[in-house]
Design a protein around this motif. Structure first.
Motif, PDB file in Angstrom:
ATOM      1  N   UNK A   1       0.830  -1.209   0.000  1.00 16.94           N
ATOM      2  CA  UNK A   1       0.000   0.000   0.000  1.00 16.94           C
ATOM      3  C   UNK A   1       0.863   1.258   0.000  1.00 16.94           C
ATOM      4  N   UNK A   2       1.966   1.224   0.723  1.00 19.17           N
ATOM      5  CA  UNK A   2       2.803   2.424   0.835  1.00 19.17           C
ATOM      6  C   UNK A   2       3.561   2.719  -0.455  1.00 19.17           C
ATOM      7  N   UNK A   3       4.038   1.615  -1.110  1.00 21.09           N
ATOM      8  CA  UNK A   3       4.860   1.814  -2.310  1.00 21.09           C
ATOM      9  C   UNK A   3       4.100   1.600  -3.607  1.00 21.09           C
ATOM     10  N   UNK A   4       2.998   0.885  -3.536  1.00 19.86           N
ATOM     11  CA  UNK A   4       2.271   0.523  -4.744  1.00 19.86           C
ATOM     12  C   UNK A   4       2.954  -0.555  -5.550  1.00 19.86           C
ATOM     13  N   UNK A   5       3.997  -1.163  -5.010  1.00 18.69           N
ATOM     14  CA  UNK A   5       4.771  -2.188  -5.714  1.00 18.69           C
ATOM     15  C   UNK A   5       4.522  -3.559  -5.073  1.00 18.69           C
ATOM     16  N   UNK A   6       3.837  -4.490  -5.770  1.00 15.43           N
ATOM     17  CA  UNK A   6       3.571  -5.807  -5.189  1.00 15.43           C
ATOM     18  C   UNK A   6       4.838  -6.621  -4.949  1.00 15.43           C
ATOM     19  N   UNK A   7       5.931  -6.313  -5.655  1.00 14.35           N
ATOM     20  CA  UNK A   7       7.175  -7.059  -5.479  1.00 14.35           C
ATOM     21  C   UNK A   7       7.737  -6.844  -4.081  1.00 14.35           C
ATOM     22  N   UNK A   8       7.496  -5.644  -3.535  1.00 12.97           N
ATOM     23  CA  UNK A   8       7.953  -5.407  -2.160  1.00 12.97           C
ATOM     24  C   UNK A   8       7.218  -6.343  -1.182  1.00 12.97           C
ATOM     25  N   UNK A   9       5.924  -6.492  -1.408  1.00 11.30           N
ATOM     26  CA  UNK A   9       5.149  -7.402  -0.552  1.00 11.30           C
ATOM     27  C   UNK A   9       5.669  -8.829  -0.689  1.00 11.30           C
ATOM     28  N   UNK A  10       6.007  -9.206  -1.937  1.00  5.50           N
ATOM     29  CA  UNK A  10       6.538 -10.549  -2.161  1.00  5.50           C
ATOM     30  C   UNK A  10       7.874 -10.730  -1.460  1.00  5.50           C
ATOM     31  N   UNK A  11       8.732  -9.712  -1.509  1.00  4.29           N
ATOM     32  CA  UNK A  11      10.032  -9.788  -0.836  1.00  4.29           C
ATOM     33  C   UNK A  11       9.852  -9.978   0.669  1.00  4.29           C
ATOM     34  N   UNK A  12       8.842  -9.277   1.215  1.00  3.46           N
ATOM     35  CA  UNK A  12       8.556  -9.449   2.647  1.00  3.46           C
ATOM     36  C   UNK A  12       8.127 -10.886   2.934  1.00  3.46           C
ATOM     37  N   UNK A  13       7.237 -11.438   2.084  1.00  4.72           N
ATOM     38  CA  UNK A  13       6.753 -12.810   2.293  1.00  4.72           C
ATOM     39  C   UNK A  13       7.876 -13.835   2.189  1.00  4.72           C
ATOM     40  N   UNK A  14       8.774 -13.617   1.208  1.00  6.68           N
ATOM     41  CA  UNK A  14       9.861 -14.586   1.015  1.00  6.68           C
ATOM     42  C   UNK A  14      10.793 -14.607   2.221  1.00  6.68           C
ATOM     43  N   UNK A  15      11.184 -13.417   2.673  1.00  4.42           N
ATOM     44  CA  UNK A  15      12.107 -13.397   3.812  1.00  4.42           C
ATOM     45  C   UNK A  15      11.393 -13.747   5.110  1.00  4.42           C
TER      46      UNK A  15
END
Length: 614
Positions: free
Chosen positions: A249-263
């Motif tokens: 929501x803050x960045x509008x970039x779903x890849x950031x959310x994915x990076x959070x999920x992976x780590x």
């Protein structure tokens, strides 16, 4: 993936491992555009199996950390981060395989449930003997019970005398003598000559079958402990979703959310806990203790109460010579030598105990001649040119009347067996046999108290006076005697008021209580298969002092597992924050998570070593 069949687990590890290597190989060979497809295909078996397990768990109302792993793999595949997906799949499948390996290692040495249960019986029919299944036996049938046989059904001694080892059911270590028309319980062992038994109940209605039903009922009612990792599931899942959603929501970039999920994939939990468990199980096994998996290991760390059996647990479970009282001018060794030499001709369990004791003392046993034995009473014969009579007081007093008075003038321990010895028509001496306390018993109880076992009670099927006499000097809170198997369960349940309870026993009569306890510990070296199967922990050697070592190993393993979990999750949270700020890509997150995994695994392996209890 706990519900998957065992043979699928290696496949679910091999698939992403092979896919990961093959994908990198294709990249080095110049076919990098296909490596992503290979990684995706290698991830799918683990993801499908994981999703099936999650659905099954949710139907049971269980929410575990598996959901985070599923989200990270699904997201990585959806956004084309195939390398991250296969790394997560490999770590997850590897952790699950390690956990199942711990339980397989612990259980592979177990025998089938109730291996001592007889499957057939020898029945008299029309003047002949026939072998029949237990289900064919009806009340009134006459059965032959051979020496060493386990009595298949409840009944009455038809004729003669039966010498029975009832220790498995009642805890009495000394064999009992049953005359014609006296009742015999199923599950006891014929320690004397063969005898005929008239069945009074069908096998399904007999005493031993009732014990089996108690075991099964106790196991069904025993609440399973949650996996250590799952206790952190809800909090960590909520934190992960909040950070991933906030980053998107803050960045509008779903890849950031994915990076959070992976780590955030909880590999420190998925890997550190089973590695510490395997290490703890191995550490306990080196001490001669078989711990049946992670639940049992964790249970050992939580118990604050102990219910302990007497016969075969606090004591050795076998009659041993404890004293020789010479009456005539003959040495103790000479009396034992003559008695044991004659007893070589007898199969009676007491006779064999005397023979074993004489051999342990290095006495030369002489060949007996002209032996005449009355089963269950005594025997007489010639040894070294002298006429020797050995047996019960009544038997010997028929030859030497004074021996009865001599016995009455000498005090004997509660539960002891008196063997009288006469030589050449004169009283020679008295042999006293009993089931003595293990030398290490007092030390073990004191050590367990120092390890945090606050309440220790005795629960035995033996007579009260025997139990009280044997436990003099032990630091016990209560002594319960003359207990049936169902009463032992009641004692265990009652002790749970004070906290988690550990039960230690060795006989069939202990098996239901072992199953009902939070942690059941069986003396597996000489104990019944039923108790070993019902228990969570089995002492593979006949030494009670191995138990404190197992408790210490379990507590050290849990401490190291939690240490790894806290450190790993702390590092993961730092990485999740960095990923949410856009400082890490999904692949970088997977690699960092890999480094965290290696660190927690190395730390968890420290559970293989540790101090011995003092």
């Amino acid at each position: 993936m706990q519900g998957l069949q065992g043979f699928l687990r290696p496949i679910l590890v091999i698939a992403p491992a092979f896919g990961l290597v093959l994908g990198f190989g294709m990249r080095f060979a110049g076919s990098g555009q296909r490596s992503g497809m290979v990684w995706a295909l290698a991830t799918l078996p683990v993801l499908v199996a994981l999703l099936i397990e999650i659905v099954v768990s949710l139907r049971r109302g269980d929410v575990g950390l598996d959901i985070v792993a599923a989200l990270s793999m699904t997201g990585a595949l959806a956004f084309g981060e195939y390398l991250a997906a296969v790394v997560v799949a490999l770590m997850y499948a590897g952790g699950q395989y390690l956990e199942s390996f711990a339980e397989r290692r612990a259980n592979r040495e177990m025998t089938a449930l109730l291996a001592r249960v007889p499957r057939v019986a020898i029945r008299h029919r029309n003047g002949r003997l026939e072998e029949v299944g237990l289900e064919a036996i009806a009340p009134g049938d006459c059965l032959l019970v051979r020496q060493g046989d386990v009595v298949p059904v409840d009944g009455l001694v038809d004729s003669g005398v039966a010498i029975l080892d009832q220790s498995a059911l009642t805890g009495e270590s000394i064999p009992v003598r049953k005359k014609a028309s006296e009742p015999v319980m199923s599950g006891v062992t014929n320690a004397g000559d063969a005898f005929d038994l008239t069945a009074t109940r069908r096998a399904a209605e007999s005493t031993y079958a009732g014990v089996v039903r108690l075991i099964e009922a106790a196991q069904r009612s025993k609440a399973p402990m949650a996996r250590l990792a799952d206790r952190y599931a809800m909090a960590f899942l909520a934190l992960t979703v909040a950070l991933a959603g906030g980053a998107w929501l803050w960045s509008g970039d779903p890849i950031r959310a994915l990076a959070v999920l992976v780590i955030a994939t909880p590999c420190p939990l998925i890997l550190a806990v089973p590695v510490a468990i395997v290490s703890g199980v191995s550490r306990a096994a080196k001490a001669g203790v078989l711990v049946k998996g992670g639940r049992a290991l964790e249970g050992l760390t939580r118990v604050t109460g102990l219910v302990i059996d007497k016969t075969g647990t606090l004591t050795h479970g076998q009659a041993r010579l404890v004293e020789i009282l010479p009456v005539a001018a003959m040495s103790s060794d000479r009396i034992l030598q003559l008695a044991a030499s004659l007893d070589q001709a007898s199969k009676h369990v007491i006779a064999q105990a005397l023979v074993a004791e004489a051999r342990d003392r290095g006495l030369d046993l002489l060949p007996p001649t002209e032996v005449v034995e009355i089963p269950g009473e005594g025997l007489e014969g010639i040894v070294d040119g002298r006429r020797v009579a050995v047996g019960g007081v009544r038997y010997v007093s028929q030859r030497v009347p004074r021996i009865a008075q001599t016995v009455s003038e000498n005090r004997r321990p509660s539960g002891a067996v008196i063997v009288a010895v006469a030589v050449d028509g004169e009283e020679a001496g008295i042999l006293i046999l009993a089931d003595p306390l293990r030398m290490e018993a007092a030390r073990v109880i004191d050590t367990l108290r120092r390890l945090g076992i606050a309440r220790i009670v005795l629960a035995t099927g033996d007579r009260r006076e025997v139990a009280q006499a044997v436990t003099v000097g032990l630091h016990l809170d209560e002594v319960h005697a003359e207990l049936t198997p169902d009463r032992k369960i009641a004692i265990v349940q009652d002790e749970k008021r004070y906290g988690p309870v550990m039960m230690i026993g060795d006989g069939v009569n202990d098996a239901p209580a072992l199953a009902a306890a939070d942690v059941g510990v069986a003396m597996g070296a000489r104990g019944a298969a039923a108790s070993a199967e019902a228990a969570d922990v089995v002492l593979l050697v006949d030494q009670l002092d191995k138990l404190p070592a197992a408790v210490l190993a379990a507590r050290r393993s849990r401490h190291i597992a939690l240490q790894s979990v806290y450190a790993g999750l702390g590092l993961s949270v730092i990485g999740m924050i960095a990923a949410g700020l856009g400082l890490l890509t999904p692949v970088q997150g997977a690699l960092i998570q890999e480094a965290i995994d290696v660190a927690v695994i190395l730390n968890a392996l420290r559970a293989l070593w540790g101090p011995e209890p003092s």
